[in-house]
Motif scaffolding. Structure first.
Motif, PDB file in Angstrom:
ATOM      1  N   ALA B  80       9.563  26.652  76.120  1.00  0.00           N
ATOM      2  CA  ALA B  80       8.960  27.408  75.184  1.00  0.00           C
ATOM      3  C   ALA B  80       7.361  27.207  74.748  1.00  0.00           C
ATOM      4  CB  ALA B  80       9.456  27.669  73.698  1.00  0.00           C
ATOM      5  N   VAL B  81       7.322  25.546  74.955  1.00  0.00           N
ATOM      6  CA  VAL B  81       5.880  25.212  74.881  1.00  0.00           C
ATOM      7  C   VAL B  81       5.006  24.712  76.108  1.00  0.00           C
ATOM      8  CG1 VAL B  81       6.465  24.505  72.357  1.00  0.00           C
ATOM      9  CG2 VAL B  81       6.424  22.924  74.474  1.00  0.00           C
ATOM     10  N   LYS B  82       5.653  24.707  77.266  1.00  0.00           N
ATOM     11  CA  LYS B  82       5.013  24.065  78.268  1.00  0.00           C
ATOM     12  C   LYS B  82       4.222  25.046  78.914  1.00  0.00           C
ATOM     13  CE  LYS B  82       6.884  24.375  82.925  1.00  0.00           C
ATOM     14  NZ  LYS B  82       7.490  23.576  83.961  1.00  0.00           N
ATOM     15  N   ASN B  83       2.840  24.554  79.306  1.00  0.00           N
ATOM     16  CA  ASN B  83       1.933  25.444  79.967  1.00  0.00           C
ATOM     17  C   ASN B  83       1.327  24.745  81.044  1.00  0.00           C
ATOM     18  OD1 ASN B  83       0.508  23.603  78.825  1.00  0.00           O
ATOM     19  ND2 ASN B  83      -0.823  24.620  77.481  1.00  0.00           N
ATOM     20  N   SER B  84       1.964  23.625  81.530  1.00  0.00           N
ATOM     21  CA  SER B  84       1.456  23.257  82.973  1.00  0.00           C
ATOM     22  C   SER B  84       2.757  22.582  83.545  1.00  0.00           C
ATOM     23  CB  SER B  84       0.402  22.138  82.714  1.00  0.00           C
ATOM     24  OG  SER B  84       0.906  21.104  81.903  1.00  0.00           O
ATOM     25  N   GLU B  85       2.499  22.326  84.759  1.00  0.00           N
ATOM     26  CA  GLU B  85       3.830  21.482  85.520  1.00  0.00           C
ATOM     27  C   GLU B  85       3.567  20.032  85.374  1.00  0.00           C
ATOM     28  OE1 GLU B  85       5.215  23.962  89.164  1.00  0.00           O
ATOM     29  OE2 GLU B  85       2.987  23.867  89.421  1.00  0.00           O
ATOM     30  N   VAL B  86       4.707  19.481  85.450  1.00  0.00           N
ATOM     31  CA  VAL B  86       4.633  17.981  85.294  1.00  0.00           C
ATOM     32  C   VAL B  86       3.638  17.373  85.916  1.00  0.00           C
ATOM     33  CG1 VAL B  86       5.988  15.808  85.635  1.00  0.00           C
ATOM     34  CG2 VAL B  86       7.276  17.949  84.346  1.00  0.00           C
ATOM     35  N   LEU B  87       3.444  17.604  87.100  1.00  0.00           N
ATOM     36  CA  LEU B  87       2.609  16.786  88.247  1.00  0.00           C
ATOM     37  C   LEU B  87       1.133  17.444  88.056  1.00  0.00           C
ATOM     38  CD1 LEU B  87       4.742  16.151  91.139  1.00  0.00           C
ATOM     39  CD2 LEU B  87       4.349  14.499  89.271  1.00  0.00           C
ATOM     40  N   GLY B  88       0.858  18.324  87.371  1.00  0.00           N
ATOM     41  CA  GLY B  88      -0.548  18.841  86.998  1.00  0.00           C
ATOM     42  C   GLY B  88      -0.621  20.027  87.597  1.00  0.00           C
ATOM     43  N   LYS B  89      -1.869  20.324  88.020  1.00  0.00           N
ATOM     44  CA  LYS B  89      -2.564  21.528  88.634  1.00  0.00           C
ATOM     45  C   LYS B  89      -2.429  21.163  89.939  1.00  0.00           C
ATOM     46  CE  LYS B  89      -5.532  22.830  84.900  1.00  0.00           C
ATOM     47  NZ  LYS B  89      -7.016  22.562  84.549  1.00  0.00           N
ATOM     48  N   LYS B  90      -2.342  22.227  91.072  1.00  0.00           N
ATOM     49  CA  LYS B  90      -2.657  22.148  92.517  1.00  0.00           C
ATOM     50  C   LYS B  90      -3.942  22.260  92.581  1.00  0.00           C
ATOM     51  CE  LYS B  90       1.807  24.574  93.053  1.00  0.00           C
ATOM     52  NZ  LYS B  90       1.864  24.623  91.600  1.00  0.00           N
ATOM     53  N   ASN B  91      -4.294  21.743  93.890  1.00  0.00           N
ATOM     54  CA  ASN B  91      -5.796  21.905  94.519  1.00  0.00           C
ATOM     55  C   ASN B  91      -6.323  23.168  93.987  1.00  0.00           C
ATOM     56  OD1 ASN B  91      -6.367  19.087  95.355  1.00  0.00           O
ATOM     57  ND2 ASN B  91      -4.550  19.791  96.789  1.00  0.00           N
ATOM     58  N   LEU B  92      -7.701  23.339  93.598  1.00  0.00           N
ATOM     59  CA  LEU B  92      -8.019  24.631  93.098  1.00  0.00           C
ATOM     60  C   LEU B  92      -8.579  25.552  94.094  1.00  0.00           C
ATOM     61  CD1 LEU B  92     -10.179  23.221  90.062  1.00  0.00           C
ATOM     62  CD2 LEU B  92      -7.578  24.273  90.201  1.00  0.00           C
ATOM     63  N   ASN B  93      -8.997  24.901  95.198  1.00  0.00           N
ATOM     64  CA  ASN B  93      -9.562  25.849  96.431  1.00  0.00           C
ATOM     65  C   ASN B  93      -9.605  25.080  97.550  1.00  0.00           C
ATOM     66  OD1 ASN B  93     -10.858  28.175  97.253  1.00  0.00           O
ATOM     67  ND2 ASN B  93     -13.073  27.505  96.666  1.00  0.00           N
ATOM     68  N   PRO B  94      -8.640  24.633  98.128  1.00  0.00           N
ATOM     69  CA  PRO B  94      -8.627  23.769  99.586  1.00  0.00           C
ATOM     70  C   PRO B  94      -9.128  24.622 100.584  1.00  0.00           C
ATOM     71  CG  PRO B  94      -6.378  24.285  98.827  1.00  0.00           C
ATOM     72  CD  PRO B  94      -7.381  24.819  97.670  1.00  0.00           C
ATOM     73  N   SER B  95      -9.780  23.786 101.395  1.00  0.00           N
ATOM     74  CA  SER B  95     -10.092  24.715 102.706  1.00  0.00           C
ATOM     75  C   SER B  95      -9.319  25.252 103.491  1.00  0.00           C
ATOM     76  CB  SER B  95     -11.240  23.661 103.381  1.00  0.00           C
ATOM     77  OG  SER B  95     -11.438  24.384 104.662  1.00  0.00           O
TER      78      SER B  95
END
Lengths: 136, 136
Positions: B80-95
């Motif tokens: 109900a409360v989670k708004n991110s994954e355990v390991l955080g965000k992925k790379n925002l804009n990898p080449s």
DNA sequence: CTTAACTGTAACAAAAACTATTACAATTAA
DNA sequence: TTAATTGTAATAGTTTTTGTTACAGTTAAG
């Protein structure tokens, strides 16, 4: 972890793992992740402290792994970058007058540690080599 | 999760679980957690959407559990409360030009989901009742 | 049928965390 | 001697998180 640090660190290490002989510079790595080279150097600095990476200054400088990618686990990486527990922060200032408030953080601490440990145990079974292999 | 939402939600539910017959108002709960009543109502609103809690308006209003605390797992709360994954965000804009950048987020996604699932599986074995019992 | 005590929600403000940028001394290879 | 590079600090901008205020709508009780 509501940040990109784990992803960034794994990205960096994957690149280094795929060229274990070369001194890869921060500009090159930054180009692949698409972030500022100074951010890469900051994270490299942390990975160095942990003994995973070694850096060389000056012209033709750069970074490379300090040990085999078989000897680096994703738990090592997580441990290096994590700055919060999996289940977040405990209550900041619960009331000692309420039976629940009085002990809640002690009980949450038990739950939070166990959950963190679960993640660490899982990641410690995964090596950088296994991960990096997928990109060759 | 670098926030207090899980801790807050568990705190709220623990209080409700310990008085399953009563309509507990947000002022009382807020006093125990030591946060603003409006914050409590915001979180209660989320817990209501998930069917864990029911609210009653007006004088003598408040909230109480909508089902037995045996039927609520900590996984329900986390979900109900989670708004991110355990390991955080992925790379925002990898080449996309780099072999690593091109596929890194796909591989991270696999790792991130598996890690989240691990946590969910663990929490789904823990009931609110078990947790709340400690405070009686 | 009026009053007082609530919820539910929106709008806004403040604080903390995160990401990006710039700059530069120190180092090193050629 | 020059050019490329690290390591680090300082600072700024953005996003996330937390806190606050306000108020329309609901309900119990006199």
């Amino acid at each position: 972890m509501n940040n990109t640090r784990f992803a960034t660190a794994v990205h960096i290490l994957t690149i280094l793992a795929d060229s274990p002989e070369e001194w890869v510079n921060s500009d090159w790595i930054a180009g692949s992740i698409n972030i500022n080279p100074a951010m890469v150097r900051k994270e490299l600095s942390v990975l160095q402290e942990r003994g995973m990476v070694v850096g060389r200054k000056g012209k033709e400088g750069g970074s490379r792994l300090n040990k085999s990618s078989k000897e680096i686990s994703l738990a090592d990486v997580y441990c290096a970058v994590k700055n919060s527990e999996v289940l977040g922060k405990k209550n900041l200032n619960p009331s000692p007058k309420c039976p629940v408030g009085k002990d809640i953080n002690k009980e949450l601490a038990i739950l939070f540690s166990a959950t963190d440990q679960l993640v660490m145990d899982s990641l410690s079974g995964k090596t950088l080599e296994d991960f990096a292999r997928k990109f060759r």
